[in-house]
Design a protein around this motif. Sequence first.
Motif, short mmCIF file in Angstrom:
data_model
loop_
_atom_site.label_atom_id
_atom_site.label_comp_id
_atom_site.label_asym_id
_atom_site.label_seq_id
_atom_site.Cartn_x
_atom_site.Cartn_y
_atom_site.Cartn_z
N ILE A 45 28.61 20.72 3.36
CA ILE A 45 27.86 19.49 3.60
C ILE A 45 26.38 19.74 3.32
CG2 ILE A 45 27.12 17.85 5.38
CD1 ILE A 45 29.85 18.27 6.73
N MET A 46 25.88 20.90 3.77
CA MET A 46 24.48 21.25 3.53
C MET A 46 24.22 21.43 2.03
SD MET A 46 22.81 21.51 6.41
CE MET A 46 23.63 20.00 6.79
N GLY A 49 24.21 18.24 0.64
CA GLY A 49 23.14 17.51 1.31
C GLY A 49 21.80 17.64 0.59
N GLY A 50 21.52 18.83 0.05
CA GLY A 50 20.28 19.02 -0.70
C GLY A 50 20.20 18.07 -1.89
N PHE A 52 21.92 15.22 -2.19
CA PHE A 52 21.81 13.85 -1.68
C PHE A 52 20.36 13.55 -1.29
CE2 PHE A 52 26.48 14.11 -0.99
CZ PHE A 52 26.83 12.92 -1.60
N THR A 53 19.66 14.57 -0.77
CA THR A 53 18.25 14.38 -0.42
C THR A 53 17.41 14.11 -1.67
OG1 THR A 53 18.61 15.96 1.37
CG2 THR A 53 16.34 15.38 0.89
N LEU A 56 17.93 10.65 -2.66
CA LEU A 56 17.23 9.74 -1.76
C LEU A 56 15.75 9.65 -2.13
CD1 LEU A 56 17.91 8.11 0.78
CD2 LEU A 56 17.34 10.13 2.14
N VAL A 57 15.12 10.81 -2.37
CA VAL A 57 13.69 10.84 -2.68
C VAL A 57 13.41 10.07 -3.97
CG1 VAL A 57 11.81 12.35 -3.43
CG2 VAL A 57 13.22 12.99 -1.45
N ARG A 59 15.39 8.00 -5.75
CA ARG A 59 15.80 6.60 -5.82
C ARG A 59 14.82 5.72 -5.04
NH1 ARG A 59 21.13 3.33 -3.84
NH2 ARG A 59 20.28 1.33 -4.46
N SER A 60 14.29 6.24 -3.93
CA SER A 60 13.34 5.43 -3.18
C SER A 60 12.04 5.24 -3.96
CB SER A 60 13.06 6.07 -1.81
OG SER A 60 12.42 7.31 -1.99
N PHE A 272 31.32 9.02 -1.61
CA PHE A 272 29.91 8.67 -1.59
C PHE A 272 29.30 8.62 -2.99
CE2 PHE A 272 30.40 9.67 2.85
CZ PHE A 272 29.63 8.68 3.43
N PHE A 274 30.57 7.75 -5.78
CA PHE A 274 30.96 6.57 -6.55
C PHE A 274 30.02 5.39 -6.34
CE2 PHE A 274 33.75 2.67 -6.51
CZ PHE A 274 33.60 2.41 -7.87
N PRO A 275 29.81 4.90 -5.11
CA PRO A 275 28.86 3.78 -4.96
C PRO A 275 27.42 4.19 -5.24
CG PRO A 275 29.63 4.48 -2.80
CD PRO A 275 30.45 5.21 -3.81
N MET A 276 27.05 5.45 -4.95
CA MET A 276 25.65 5.84 -5.10
C MET A 276 25.23 5.98 -6.55
SD MET A 276 25.25 8.59 -2.05
CE MET A 276 24.00 9.44 -2.97
#
Lengths: 289, 115
Positions: A45-46, A49-50, A52-53, A56-57, A59-60, A272, A274-276
């Motif tokens: 997950i970690m 997770g990196g 995914f982070t 997030l950065v 895409r925002s 996750f 797929f939609p992202m």
Amino acid sequence: MVNVNNMATHEHDYHPPGLQHQFEDMKQQEESVALGMWAFLVQEIMFFGGLFTAYLVFRSRYPMAFAAGSNHLDAFLGGLNTLVLIVSSLTMALTVYYAQKGKRMMQVWLIILTMLFGTTFLVVKYFEYSDKYHHGLVPVTGLNKRTKAADPNAPKTEGTYVNTRSEFQWHDEKGDKIILEAREKGYLTPHEEIGYFTNGELDNNKVRDKVRIFFWIYFVMTGLHALHMIVGLGIMMWLLWTAWRGAYSADYYSPVEMSGLYWHFVDIVWIFLFPMLYLLGRHFLAGGH
Amino acid sequence: MAEQHNNHDEHHEHEEHIGIPGYLVVFGILVVGTIITYFVSLLDLDGMLFPGANTLVALLIAFFKMTVVVLYFMHVRWQSNLIWLSAVAGFFWMAIMFAYTMQDYLTRSTGVFGQ
């Protein structure tokens, strides 16, 4: 059911054949094995997770570039692959079920089915990657198809273009349109105002660099996921061999269950991804925009 | 030995979890969730509700699907508290990583004076 490990003096103790000597009973052994596996999964997950982070950065910062890039992924193939993985998760869960029942041939067939669906996923993924190669959407120079102006096989879907240096290319009128519309509505982030425009005009070079970030994230995340699928198929091969030999019974099936945990985890990551990655910009094109 | 065997049998009933009909229901939920995700993405929820609604709905469905997989396919529902703790801790630490990263990035300027 007669124990083989104990000495004659302990013959009265019930001792399942799969129990390792350091554990009190099967329950304790199963819990320890499950805890070890979950420690590994938390690490995974970690690991994801990196990424995914990073998603997030970026895409925002550049949501519209992500939406425009996302529209160049095939949502149908992505959705199909989601279903393929869900079916493989079902066959995997049933493998564990029949391992608990000690039904050897059911295990063998279900593992073969799981491997079949896992392979189908990778084949679909291959066609998707191949499409990106042909359209100059791989973010690494040299890994795209070289296209000359006169090449009759040059892709027509996005309009014929030249890519003599095998670069990442961005030609997308629809994408430009949704960026300009978002600007009119005042939806752009401050980073986007600077990141897409030069002197108030849409700058294709700037937009391309932001979309390129999206494709980097797409390739790294789906690539790492595909790598996990390949590792999973390797585990399935071993599981198939041991199940075929009849290694698992109602008394001992931990390896099947733990391989199942891994397989389901890889499925969750895709649930996750797929939609992202695939579904960001579809409503901009489908709605009356 | 008879007593031990009894424990053993209970243990197996316990391990049967939801059985084949249960697994098929979970499978059905996952398929329906995927199909809803696929078609909802065509609706302009951003315009109808609020910006980001499309992403929010897609992620909520994904979270629901993940929960179902973790609880039933991965058998966490029947596991000990220690396993629950491990699973939750993984996601909790990821949430911390997201939160602390974003509280930095979202409060930075663009690097251009005045913006």
